[in-house]
Design an enzyme around this catalytic site. Structure first.
Site, PDB file in Angstrom:
ATOM      1  CE  LYS A   1      -4.506   0.674   0.751  1.00 16.68           C
ATOM      2  NZ  LYS A   1      -5.464  -0.332   0.355  1.00 16.68           N
TER       3      LYS A   1
ATOM      4  CG  ASP B   1      -6.859   3.037  -0.755  1.00 16.03           C
ATOM      5  OD1 ASP B   1      -7.195   1.845  -0.663  1.00 16.03           O
ATOM      6  OD2 ASP B   1      -6.946   3.816   0.221  1.00 16.03           O
TER       7      ASP B   1
HETATM    8  N1  GLU Z   1      -7.359   0.012  -2.717  1.00 12.88           N
HETATM    9  C1  GLU Z   1      -8.152  -1.168  -2.911  1.00 12.88           C
HETATM   10  C2  GLU Z   1      -8.153  -2.011  -1.643  1.00 12.88           C
HETATM   11  O1  GLU Z   1      -7.955  -1.510  -0.566  1.00 12.88           O
HETATM   12  C3  GLU Z   1      -7.787  -1.928  -4.183  1.00 12.88           C
HETATM   13  C4  GLU Z   1      -6.389  -2.446  -4.260  1.00 12.88           C
HETATM   14  C5  GLU Z   1      -6.009  -3.039  -5.608  1.00 12.88           C
HETATM   15  O2  GLU Z   1      -6.829  -3.076  -6.500  1.00 12.88           O
HETATM   16  O3  GLU Z   1      -4.851  -3.467  -5.711  1.00 12.88           O
HETATM   17  O4  GLU Z   1      -8.417  -3.189  -1.666  1.00 12.88           O
END
Ligand code: GLU
Length: 419
Positions: free
Chosen positions: A106, A146
């Site tokens: 992340k 996100d």
């Molecule tokens: N940000 C989204 C999550 O928290 C998607 C992450 C992604 O698609 O890699 O799951």
């Protein structure tokens, strides 16, 4: 008010709670609770008036035992090293519970994007992409959207990466616009998994979802799509929604899509209709509804709020909206919680489909995406409830972590320790 929980400590507590049922040995347990590496950097960007501003930015690569690190990039003033570490850990267990071949990562920039122009945000994003370039790659670490990021930012990051690498590599990032290699169904995917999880949960619990009342906290991408889909596909009645401006409530039901259009026009859900009652965010969280969907940020429900929650079922569209202390209260009070790592896993699942399509340079229809997503979520739900019943676990969150941790530990053990 309880003291604000540190999300990284919350993640560690959730892992400890579930690992106790698996007898994971201490050396491996430590590995499951700490990131492999964290980039912390400064992005110095020229603003439109010619001045310079420096922003803190992070990327945490938590665990890669099951595949490339995977997870979004968030733009929010509250972004911190510990928040990004927690969110990256949640991605590890999310990709494992839906059994897609990724680890977890992340990233984020501490910025309020509403205060900057589009040009400034583009320079900021390209600056971050330049810092990320040595760490990311189609087989290494694959970012995604996100909070407060979307197709536009993903397209900029892809373009920066491809330009600097002198190649085409659309699978370096997911959540792109369709003409830049994005997948059909990706924008809706997070909310769709929340809807599917609610459907499976009500069925499992022997409760009727059709006509059930629903409150949604947070009306960004996840919350607004979940609201629209529970209304349209399950026949539930959305009676209250909120965003940072406050909450609106109509016991006869709101029109979820019309509220979204209103928010897109005005920037807020409040003021939607003179007939709706305005509530505080906390009032919304404690409304007497059948289903509560927290879809904003971490720590929305702490132990104080949990004491007053009146919903029967909570399906988490946000990451980490319930603190571990609040989880204890809700378990004690018999409120069923379907955890984030299942209920919002549609986003990363369709990111996986996008990445597969990018690698094959062959694109699927929206019907195919949605039906593969439905299969993924229902299979994960079944694995979770099997573990819940067979092991007599206290709640669905622990069951989800038991399933996920077992998969990560198996992958780690099969790789062996080297050197
Ligand atoms: N940000 C989204 C999550 O928290 C998607 C992450 C992604 O698609 O890699 O799951």
């Amino acid at each position: 008010m309880s003291e604000e929980a540190n999300p990284f400590e919350s993640l560690q507590e959730q892992v400890d709670d579930a690992a106790a049922y698996l007898g994971v040995d201490d050396g491996v347990l430590e590995r499951l609770k700490h990131p492999e590496r964290v980039l912390e950097t400064n992005l110095t960007v020229e603003l439109d008036d010619g001045s310079l501003e420096t922003f803190r930015a992070f990327r945490s690569q938590f665990n890669g035992d099951r595949g490339p690190y995977k997870g979004g990039i968030r733009y929010h003033p509250g972004v911190s090293r510990d928040e990004v570490k927690a969110l990256s850990g949640w991605m590890v267990y999310k990709t494992a519970v839906v059994d897609i071949p990724y680890g977890g990562g992340k990233g984020g920039i501490a910025v309020d994007p509403r205060e900057y122009s589009d040009d400034e945000l583009e320079r900021l994003t390209r600056s971050f992409a330049t810092e990320l370039r040595p760490l990311i790659g189609e087989d290494r670490d694959v970012p995604a959207p996100d909070v407060n990021t979307g197709q536009r930012e993903m397209n900029w990051i892809k373009d920066t990466y491809e330009t600097l690498e002198n190649t085409t590599a659309p699978g370096v990032i997911t959540g792109k616009a369709p003409d830049s290699g994005g997948s059909a169904g990706r924008v809706e995917a997070t909310g769709r998994s929340t809807m599917l999880t609610a459907r499976e949960a009500f069925d499992y619990l022997g409760e009727e979802i059709e006509g059930a009342t629903v409150a949604v906290q947070g009306y960004g991408n996840a919350g607004s799509v979940a609201a629209r889909l529970v209304e349209r596909e399950l026949g539930a009645t959305v009676v209250a929604v909120s965003d940072s401006s406050g909450a609106i409530h109509d016991p006869d039901g709101l029109d979820a899509a019309a509220v979204k259009d209103f928010k897109d026009e005005t920037g807020a859900v409040t003021g939607y209709d003179d007939a709706t009652e305005e509530l505080s965010n906390e009032d919304l969280l404690t409304l007497d509804v059948d289903l509560l969907i927290p879809a904003a940020l971490e720590n929305a429900i702490d132990d104080d709020v949990a004491e007053d929650v009146s919903a029967d079922v909570i399906v988490e569209a946000a990451n980490g909206p319930i603190t571990p202390d609040a989880d204890d209260v809700l378990t004690e009070r018999g409120v069923e919680v379907l955890p984030d790592i299942l209920a919002n896993a549609g986003g990363v699942t369709v990111s996986y489909f996008e990445w597969v399509q990018n690698r094959q340079r062959f694109y699927w229809t929206e019907e195919r995406v949605n039906s593969e997503l439905e299969r993924t979520v229902t299979e994960a739900f079944d694995a979770l409830t099997d573990a819940y019943e067979e092991r007599g676990l206290p709640n669905f969150r622990t069951a989800a972590y038991v399933v996920a941790i077992q998969r990560v530990v198996d992958a780690y053990r099969q790789g062996g320790t080297w050197p």
